[in-house]
Motif scaffolding. Structure first.
Motif, PDB file in Angstrom:
ATOM      1  N   UNK A 195      12.757   3.226 -14.831  1.00  0.00           N
ATOM      2  CA  UNK A 195      11.931   2.022 -14.930  1.00  0.00           C
ATOM      3  C   UNK A 195      12.571   0.803 -14.254  1.00  0.00           C
ATOM      4  N   UNK A 196      13.899   0.682 -14.329  1.00  0.00           N
ATOM      5  CA  UNK A 196      14.560  -0.480 -13.732  1.00  0.00           C
ATOM      6  C   UNK A 196      14.493  -0.408 -12.196  1.00  0.00           C
ATOM      7  N   UNK A 197      14.769   0.778 -11.661  1.00  0.00           N
ATOM      8  CA  UNK A 197      14.679   0.975 -10.208  1.00  0.00           C
ATOM      9  C   UNK A 197      13.245   0.742  -9.744  1.00  0.00           C
ATOM     10  N   UNK A 198      12.296   1.216 -10.565  1.00  0.00           N
ATOM     11  CA  UNK A 198      10.886   1.076 -10.198  1.00  0.00           C
ATOM     12  C   UNK A 198      10.507  -0.396 -10.125  1.00  0.00           C
ATOM     13  N   UNK A 199      10.969  -1.149 -11.113  1.00  0.00           N
ATOM     14  CA  UNK A 199      10.689  -2.582 -11.127  1.00  0.00           C
ATOM     15  C   UNK A 199      11.288  -3.243  -9.883  1.00  0.00           C
TER      16      UNK A 199
ATOM     17  N   UNK B 274       0.800  -1.233   0.000  1.00  0.00           N
ATOM     18  CA  UNK B 274       0.000   0.000   0.000  1.00  0.00           C
ATOM     19  C   UNK B 274       0.824   1.270   0.000  1.00  0.00           C
ATOM     20  N   UNK B 275       2.155   1.161  -0.068  1.00  0.00           N
ATOM     21  CA  UNK B 275       2.991   2.375  -0.030  1.00  0.00           C
ATOM     22  C   UNK B 275       2.763   3.221  -1.297  1.00  0.00           C
ATOM     23  N   UNK B 276       2.928   4.553  -1.176  1.00  0.00           N
ATOM     24  CA  UNK B 276       2.701   5.416  -2.343  1.00  0.00           C
ATOM     25  C   UNK B 276       3.660   5.074  -3.488  1.00  0.00           C
ATOM     26  N   UNK B 277       3.101   4.769  -4.648  1.00  0.00           N
ATOM     27  CA  UNK B 277       3.917   4.417  -5.823  1.00  0.00           C
ATOM     28  C   UNK B 277       4.597   5.671  -6.372  1.00  0.00           C
ATOM     29  N   UNK B 278       5.845   5.554  -6.739  1.00  0.00           N
ATOM     30  CA  UNK B 278       6.604   6.684  -7.298  1.00  0.00           C
ATOM     31  C   UNK B 278       6.899   6.400  -8.762  1.00  0.00           C
ATOM     32  N   UNK B 279       6.058   6.967  -9.629  1.00  0.00           N
ATOM     33  CA  UNK B 279       6.213   6.650 -11.056  1.00  0.00           C
ATOM     34  C   UNK B 279       7.307   7.459 -11.736  1.00  0.00           C
ATOM     35  N   UNK B 280       7.880   8.420 -11.002  1.00  0.00           N
ATOM     36  CA  UNK B 280       8.917   9.265 -11.615  1.00  0.00           C
ATOM     37  C   UNK B 280      10.287   8.600 -11.637  1.00  0.00           C
ATOM     38  N   UNK B 281      10.468   7.498 -10.908  1.00  0.00           N
ATOM     39  CA  UNK B 281      11.811   6.899 -10.838  1.00  0.00           C
ATOM     40  C   UNK B 281      12.076   6.044 -12.082  1.00  0.00           C
TER      41      UNK B 281
END
Ligand SMILES: [Zn+2]
Length: 291
Positions: free
Chosen positions: A247-251, A238-245
Motif C-alpha cells: 500500500x505504501x509503494x502504491x501510494x 492512464x497507466x495500468x494500475x497495479x493493485x498487488x503492490x
C-alpha cells in the motif's frame, strides 16, 4: 545567472524499481508501452514555453538503453527538440550490489546504443534509484562518461547511494571529482543539518505546490542552480494500475499523477527568470567561468 536543470528519466511505467518483482526484465517486451506518448507530453509542454529572455527551455533526458534500442526514433526526437540525451543505464538494475563486470557492461552498452542512434557522444549518466558510491562513480568514469547526475543527499530513502559530499571541491553545484569528471547532485533543501527532499519525483507530487516552490526559491537564493528530476510515467494517469503492490509503494507511485503535468508547467512558469540548460551546458559554463 540562476540555472534550472530540468532532468527526465525516460523509463516505462513497468520498469520502475517498486514494480520489479511483478515485472522482471524478461517480461518487459510483452507490456503495454506508454513511454512515447508520456515523453511527448513533456516535450510538447517544454516546446510551448520560453524563458524571460525568449529562449527555448532545454532539459536533459536520461534514456534507458533497453528503450532506446527499441525506440530509436524517440531518442532522435528528444535530441531534435534541442535537449541533451544522456544514459539511464541499459537494464535499470541498481548499481549498488551489482558485480563490477556486469555494471561495466551495462554502462558501456547503454552509452553505445545512444551514441549509435545519435551519431554523437553521450556525456552523462544517471543511476537507477540514485544508487551510486565512490566505487560506482569510478566505473562510470572508466566507461567514458564525463559526468554523473545521481547523488541525492536525502538520507531516508534506503536505495539512494551515499557519498562524502563535503570532501570534493565545488564548481557551482557540481563536485569536481578530478580528471574532468563531475558529480551533479540533485537539489535538496538543507534545514537544521538535514536534507529535505525537494528534487522532484514522488516528493514533487506529494508536497503542496506552494511549499515546493518556496523550497526551490530558498535553494536558488544560495546556489546558482537547482537540479530537478521527473519521469514520464509520473505525468501519465492512464497507466495500468497495479493493485498487488504494497500500500505504501502504491501510494508513492500513484499519488497525484493527474496533477503532475500542470504542476510541472506551473513550477517552470515560476522560474522563467532562470536559464533552463542541459546538464552538459551547465558543466561547460561553470568550467569556463573558473569559479
Ligand atoms: Zn529510473
Amino acid at each position: 545567472m540562476k540555472h534550472f536543470l530540468l532532468t527526465i528519466d525516460v523509463e516505462d511505467w513497468f520498469q520502475v524499481e517498486n514494480l520489479r518483482p511483478w515485472f522482471p526484465m524478461e517480461n518487459w517486451s510483452s507490456q503495454e508501452s506508454r513511454i512515447e506518448a508520456s515523453t511527448r507530453s513533456i516535450l510538447d509542454m517544454l516546446g510551448s514555453k520560453r524563458d524571460e529572455q525568449g529562449n527555448t527551455l532545454q532539459a536533459t533526458f536520461f534514456v534507458l538503453g533497453w528503450l532506446a534500442h527499441r525506440m530509436p526514433s524517440l531518442v532522435r526526437e528528444i535530441s531534435a527538440a534541442g535537449h541533451e540525451v544522456a544514459s539511464h543505464g541499459y537494464s535499470h538494475q541498481l548499481c549498488l550490489g551489482q558485480p563490477a563486470s556486469e555494471l561495466r557492461r551495462d554502462l558501456e552498452r547503454s552509452k553505445k546504443v545512444l551514441e549509435d542512434i545519435l551519431g554523437s557522444a553521450v556525456h552523462g549518466y544517471r543511476a537507477p534509484s540514485f544508487s551510486i558510491s565512490r566505487e560506482v562513480l569510478a566505473l562510470i568514469r572508466e566507461a567514458g562518461y564525463s559526468y554523473d547526475a545521481s547523488y541525492n543527499s536525502f538520507a531516508l530513502n534506503s536505495r539512494y547511494g551515499r557519498l562524502s559530499a563535503d570532501v570534493y571541491r565545488r564548481k557551482g553545484i557540481a563536485m569536481d571529482l578530478g580528471e574532468g569528471f563531475y558529480e551533479l547532485p540533485l537539489s535538496n533543501l538543507r534545514i537544521w543539518g538535514r536534507s529535505l527532499p525537494c528534487s522532484g519525483g514522488g516528493y514533487f507530487r506529494l508536497l503542496p505546490e506552494m511549499v515546493f516552490k518556496r523550497a526551490v526559491q530558498r535553494i536558488l537564493a544560495t546556489q546558482d542552480a537547482y537540479h530537478f528530476y521527473i519521469h514520464p510515467w509520473e505525468v501519465d494517469p492512464g497507466q495500468p494500475m497495479q493493485n498487488q503492490i504494497p500500500v505504501l509503494s502504491r501510494f508513492r507511485h500513484y499519488v497525484n499523477l493527474k496533477e503532475t503535468l500542470p504542476r510541472l508547467g506551473n513550477l517552470l512558469d515560476s522560474f522563467l527568470y532562470c536559464r533552463f540548460c542541459s546538464c552538459r551546458d551547465y558543466l561547460e559554463s561553470i568550467g569556463n567561468s573558473g569559479n
